[in-house]
Each structure stands twice: as structure tokens, then as C-alpha cells.
Design a protein around this motif. Structure first.
Motif, PDB file in Angstrom:
ATOM      1  N   PHE A  31      38.898  67.789  23.463  1.00  0.00           N
ATOM      2  CA  PHE A  31      37.538  67.474  23.876  1.00  0.00           C
ATOM      3  C   PHE A  31      37.515  67.311  25.383  1.00  0.00           C
ATOM      4  CE2 PHE A  31      39.555  63.363  23.439  1.00  0.00           C
ATOM      5  CZ  PHE A  31      39.038  62.614  24.481  1.00  0.00           C
ATOM      6  N   SER A  32      36.341  67.322  25.943  1.00  0.00           N
ATOM      7  CA  SER A  32      36.185  67.168  27.380  1.00  0.00           C
ATOM      8  C   SER A  32      35.639  65.775  27.685  1.00  0.00           C
ATOM      9  CB  SER A  32      35.224  68.227  27.935  1.00  0.00           C
ATOM     10  OG  SER A  32      35.048  68.056  29.322  1.00  0.00           O
ATOM     11  N   PRO A  33      36.416  64.902  28.351  1.00  0.00           N
ATOM     12  CA  PRO A  33      35.923  63.564  28.676  1.00  0.00           C
ATOM     13  C   PRO A  33      34.672  63.619  29.547  1.00  0.00           C
ATOM     14  CG  PRO A  33      38.296  63.727  29.053  1.00  0.00           C
ATOM     15  CD  PRO A  33      37.799  65.124  28.827  1.00  0.00           C
ATOM     16  N   SER A  34      33.734  62.720  29.297  1.00  0.00           N
ATOM     17  CA  SER A  34      32.523  62.656  30.114  1.00  0.00           C
ATOM     18  C   SER A  34      31.959  61.246  30.057  1.00  0.00           C
ATOM     19  CB  SER A  34      31.472  63.657  29.628  1.00  0.00           C
ATOM     20  OG  SER A  34      31.077  63.378  28.297  1.00  0.00           O
ATOM     21  N   ILE A  35      31.441  60.799  31.198  1.00  0.00           N
ATOM     22  CA  ILE A  35      30.881  59.453  31.304  1.00  0.00           C
ATOM     23  C   ILE A  35      29.369  59.530  31.122  1.00  0.00           C
ATOM     24  CG2 ILE A  35      30.532  57.479  32.834  1.00  0.00           C
ATOM     25  CD1 ILE A  35      33.188  58.203  34.174  1.00  0.00           C
ATOM     26  N   PRO A  36      28.822  58.823  30.153  1.00  0.00           N
ATOM     27  CA  PRO A  36      27.362  58.848  29.947  1.00  0.00           C
ATOM     28  C   PRO A  36      26.632  58.269  31.160  1.00  0.00           C
ATOM     29  CG  PRO A  36      28.507  57.893  28.050  1.00  0.00           C
ATOM     30  CD  PRO A  36      29.513  57.993  29.154  1.00  0.00           C
ATOM     31  N   GLY A  37      25.376  58.633  31.309  1.00  0.00           N
ATOM     32  CA  GLY A  37      24.570  58.108  32.394  1.00  0.00           C
ATOM     33  C   GLY A  37      24.225  56.645  32.189  1.00  0.00           C
ATOM     34  N   ALA A  38      23.865  55.977  33.280  1.00  0.00           N
ATOM     35  CA  ALA A  38      23.497  54.565  33.217  1.00  0.00           C
ATOM     36  C   ALA A  38      22.338  54.360  32.249  1.00  0.00           C
ATOM     37  CB  ALA A  38      23.126  54.054  34.601  1.00  0.00           C
ATOM     38  N   GLY A  39      22.439  53.339  31.424  1.00  0.00           N
ATOM     39  CA  GLY A  39      21.395  53.013  30.459  1.00  0.00           C
ATOM     40  C   GLY A  39      21.593  53.643  29.099  1.00  0.00           C
ATOM     41  N   LEU A  40      22.528  54.588  28.986  1.00  0.00           N
ATOM     42  CA  LEU A  40      22.754  55.258  27.708  1.00  0.00           C
ATOM     43  C   LEU A  40      23.708  54.445  26.831  1.00  0.00           C
ATOM     44  CD1 LEU A  40      23.055  59.005  28.764  1.00  0.00           C
ATOM     45  CD2 LEU A  40      21.070  57.789  27.861  1.00  0.00           C
ATOM     46  N   ARG A  41      23.412  54.404  25.550  1.00  0.00           N
ATOM     47  CA  ARG A  41      24.251  53.696  24.585  1.00  0.00           C
ATOM     48  C   ARG A  41      24.966  54.679  23.673  1.00  0.00           C
ATOM     49  NH1 ARG A  41      20.757  48.425  22.435  1.00  0.00           N
ATOM     50  NH2 ARG A  41      20.450  47.456  24.503  1.00  0.00           N
ATOM     51  N   SER A  42      26.179  54.334  23.304  1.00  0.00           N
ATOM     52  CA  SER A  42      26.978  55.151  22.389  1.00  0.00           C
ATOM     53  C   SER A  42      27.439  54.288  21.230  1.00  0.00           C
ATOM     54  CB  SER A  42      28.194  55.728  23.113  1.00  0.00           C
ATOM     55  OG  SER A  42      27.822  56.493  24.234  1.00  0.00           O
ATOM     56  N   ASP A  43      27.372  54.833  20.026  1.00  0.00           N
ATOM     57  CA  ASP A  43      27.848  54.142  18.831  1.00  0.00           C
ATOM     58  C   ASP A  43      29.346  54.381  18.720  1.00  0.00           C
ATOM     59  OD1 ASP A  43      28.570  53.579  16.063  1.00  0.00           O
ATOM     60  OD2 ASP A  43      26.420  53.495  15.645  1.00  0.00           O
ATOM     61  N   ILE A  44      30.121  53.308  18.637  1.00  0.00           N
ATOM     62  CA  ILE A  44      31.576  53.449  18.624  1.00  0.00           C
ATOM     63  C   ILE A  44      32.058  54.221  17.399  1.00  0.00           C
ATOM     64  CG2 ILE A  44      31.966  51.245  17.461  1.00  0.00           C
ATOM     65  CD1 ILE A  44      34.107  52.947  20.249  1.00  0.00           C
ATOM     66  N   ARG A  45      31.301  54.208  16.326  1.00  0.00           N
ATOM     67  CA  ARG A  45      31.707  54.967  15.135  1.00  0.00           C
ATOM     68  C   ARG A  45      31.630  56.468  15.405  1.00  0.00           C
ATOM     69  NH1 ARG A  45      27.605  51.635  11.396  1.00  0.00           N
ATOM     70  NH2 ARG A  45      26.379  52.172  13.264  1.00  0.00           N
ATOM     71  N   GLU A  46      30.645  56.890  16.193  1.00  0.00           N
ATOM     72  CA  GLU A  46      30.552  58.301  16.571  1.00  0.00           C
ATOM     73  C   GLU A  46      31.614  58.655  17.614  1.00  0.00           C
ATOM     74  OE1 GLU A  46      28.708  60.530  15.044  1.00  0.00           O
ATOM     75  OE2 GLU A  46      28.168  58.873  13.708  1.00  0.00           O
ATOM     76  N   ILE A  47      31.904  57.719  18.512  1.00  0.00           N
ATOM     77  CA  ILE A  47      32.964  57.943  19.494  1.00  0.00           C
ATOM     78  C   ILE A  47      34.296  58.176  18.779  1.00  0.00           C
ATOM     79  CG2 ILE A  47      34.326  56.832  21.307  1.00  0.00           C
ATOM     80  CD1 ILE A  47      31.632  57.755  22.306  1.00  0.00           C
ATOM     81  N   ALA A  48      34.551  57.377  17.756  1.00  0.00           N
ATOM     82  CA  ALA A  48      35.800  57.527  17.003  1.00  0.00           C
ATOM     83  C   ALA A  48      35.905  58.916  16.375  1.00  0.00           C
ATOM     84  CB  ALA A  48      35.891  56.446  15.925  1.00  0.00           C
TER      85      ALA A  48
END
Length: 328
Positions: A31-48
Motif C-alpha cells: 500500500f502507499s502510506p498517506s497522511i489524511p488532511g486536517a479534520g479528517l477522521r479514520s476508523d481504526i477498523r478500516e485502517i487495520a
């Protein structure tokens, strides 16, 4: 049936082994690492799902439990705004001083992530879910820890038999479970137990502290000398001051009797250097423990959120001028 001792695998090489994908876009499964923009939320279950090989994320969710939030009742309507698992990571612009609004956000189960110009990342958590931090940081930067300095009133280390007997809570067993998270280029752990430098101090209970004393909350692995866990002793160990990850639980410094035991760490220039150069700094509110003892039932905020905010801002602004009412 196992016939030889060599056939036996510890849980973190079997039931609690979770394989990471390579952080190389062109590589198979990468995968290609990428940093989300400020204010964006990520669900850790999807990250996993994005960073663990196929099927591992589902197994992770089945095998490792996340703590629920504090059960405090707020307002006349009887709402419980902090009850719920810590599942979202929110990127925010770098700020040296946080506010009560930020603390409330974290208490509601949102991990606050801030990144400095040098690439240093600060994570502010409610519950000590370190594997989740590792998964998120790997997804966004491709980086994994090499060594970790960890200051906490609770080591919460567990034995293999504990893992085999139940679905362990991540917040209480991450020290052990880190060995199960495997690097993408083989079966080596992301972080071995020996690469986690743990310091602890536990003040004697006073009449003003809430909660009960749970003695087993300061367990450490067999190879750790329990007579050498004071921060002065730990900072003398080779490699500690070069730790690229630092994890600080606010219950290590709160309430005042804890600060008298641990406050000297905040003045030590070696610790200042560590805080300045660490790639990742993790700050954990642990709101149910910050007034002493191990408050488990009911699961409520024990310390003052305002006190936690002042301590959090002091810790994040190190190195700098430190003023403490209670030294140690």
C-alpha cells in the motif's frame, strides 16, 4: 497433539500473530502510506484492513478487545457522552497548547493526531490502545517503532496463559501483544518486549484517593528487574534516551502523591532530549485512574479533566521551563 517442546508456539506467534502488509506501492499486497488532511477522521477498523494481510483484520477484531469509555452521566437528560469504544483517529493542525474542547473530544473516543514540521507525531488517547496507534502510524507514514520508552502507573503486562484464557483487552495487554504484530518482511515482531523500557511508580493510597488497590496491575516480564523500575534507573539503561517512540500515561503523574514520586522526570535533561527527538509521542488520559487506585467499577472519570489538560500541555511543551508545585 504436540509431542515436543519445540512444537509449541507462544500465543503471539500463533493466535495473536498479525502480519503487516509491505508499505511499498508496487510490491505484492503493498500500500502507499498517506497522511489524511486536517479534520479528517479514520476508523481504526478500516485502517487495520488496509495494513494487515487478508483476513487478519477480522481476526484482530475477534481476538483483541477494546475498552469501552467512562460511564459518566452528564446533564439532566442522563446522557453518557463518553461511553463507547475509542475507534476514530482525527488529524489536527499542530498546536502546542490544547483546550478543554480537545480533551472532551478525546474522552468521547477520538484519538487526536498532530504532526510537527520535523515529522514528529503526537497522539492523544483516552485509552491505552498502542497497537491501534502502531497500525494508524504505519498506514499514514510507513514507519514502525524500534524502541519505546513507557511511563505508566500500570504496566499491565500479561503472561501467555492470560492470553490463552480469554479475549484480552488491548489497553491492558499491549506490552505483550506488540510481539504478535509482525513486520512485513518476515515474522519478526514490530517491537519485542525487551525493546520497551518501562518505568513505574505507585503512590501509597490516601483517604482522598478514590478507587481500590489492585496489586497485579504492576506486573512486568520475568526478565525485568522489579527493583530497577524508577525513572532514574531506567534512564541509565543503554539505548533508552534514543527511543524513537515515547508513551506517557497521565496517571503516572496524577494525583499529587504520584507527582511527588515521578515529577523529577520532568526536569531531567535526558528526558527533555528524548521528548524533543522522538518520532512518535503518545499521551494517554486514562481518566478512570487519575485520582489514584485502580477504579474499575463503576467505570467513571476519577481525576479532574482540567488538571489533565494542564499536565498534557506541560508534557507536550517539553523541553522548556518546568514549574511544578510537587517535585519528585
Amino acid at each position: 497433539m504436540l509431542t515436543r517442546y519445540s512444537d509449541w508456539k507462544k500465543p503471539t506467534d500463533a493466535a495473536y500473530a498479525f502480519q503487516l502488509r509491505p508499505s511499498v506501492p508496487g510490491q505484492a499486497g503493498g500500500f502507499s502510506p498517506s497522511i489524511p488532511g486536517a479534520g479528517l477522521r479514520s476508523d481504526i477498523r478500516e485502517i487495520a484492513r488496509e495494513v494487515l494481510v487478508d483476513g487478519e483484520a477480522d481476526r484482530f477484531e475477534r481476538k483483541v478487545h477494546r475498552w469501552p469509555g467512562p460511564e459518566d452521566v452528564v446533564g439532566d437528560a442522563g446522557e453518557k457522552p463518553y461511553e463507547g469504544q475509542q475507534l476514530s483517529f482525527e488529524e489536527s493542525a499542530w498546536r502546542s497548547a490544547l483546550t478543554m474542547r480537545d480533551v472532551d473530544l478525546v474522552l468521547r473516543g477520538n484519538v487526536l493526531v498532530m504532526r510537527g514540521h520535523s515529522g514528529q507525531a503526537d497522539y492523544v488517547l483516552r485509552d491505552h490502545h498502542m497497537l491501534d496507534v502502531a497500525l494508524y502510524h504505519y498506514r499514514t507514514t510507513g514507519e514502525l517503532p524500534r524502541t519505546l520508552f513507557h511511563a505508566d502507573r500500570h504496566s499491565d503486562w500479561c503472561k501467555d496463559s492470560y492470553l490463552e484464557a480469554r479475549v484480552p483487552p488491548q489497553a491492558a495487554t499491549w506490552w505483550k501483544l506488540f510481539e504478535g504484530l509482525k513486520r512485513p518482511d518476515g515474522s519478526a515482531p514490530v517491537l519485542e518486549e525487551q525493546a520497551i523500557f518501562f518505568t513505574t511508580a505507585k503512590a501509597e493510597q490516601t483517604s482522598r484517593m478514590t478507587g481500590r488497590d489492585v496489586g497485579f496491575s504492576t506486573l512486568v516480564p520475568w526478565f525485568v528487574d522489579t527493583s530497577e523500575l524508577h525513572w532514574r534507573q531506567v534512564l541509565e539503561r543503554p539505548g533508552v534516551t534514543r527511543a524513537d517512540w515515547v508513551s506517557l500515561d497521565l496517571d503516572y503523574f496524577q494525583p499529587a502523591p504520584q507527582l511527588r514520586l515521578s515529577g523529577g522526570l520532568l526536569r531531567d535533561p535526558r528526558f527533555h532530549g528524548m521528548m524533543e527527538h522522538a518520532r512518535v509521542r503518545v499521551f494517554v488520559l486514562s481518566p478512570q485512574f487519575t485520582n489514584g487506585g485502580d477504579k474499575i467499577d463503576p467505570w467513571e472519570i476519577q481525576g479532574s479533566p482540567h488538571s489533565s489538560l494542564r499536565l498534557l500541555n506541560l508534557l507536550r511543551q517539553l523541553p522548556g521551563k518546568v514549574r511544578l508545585q510537587h517535585g519528585g
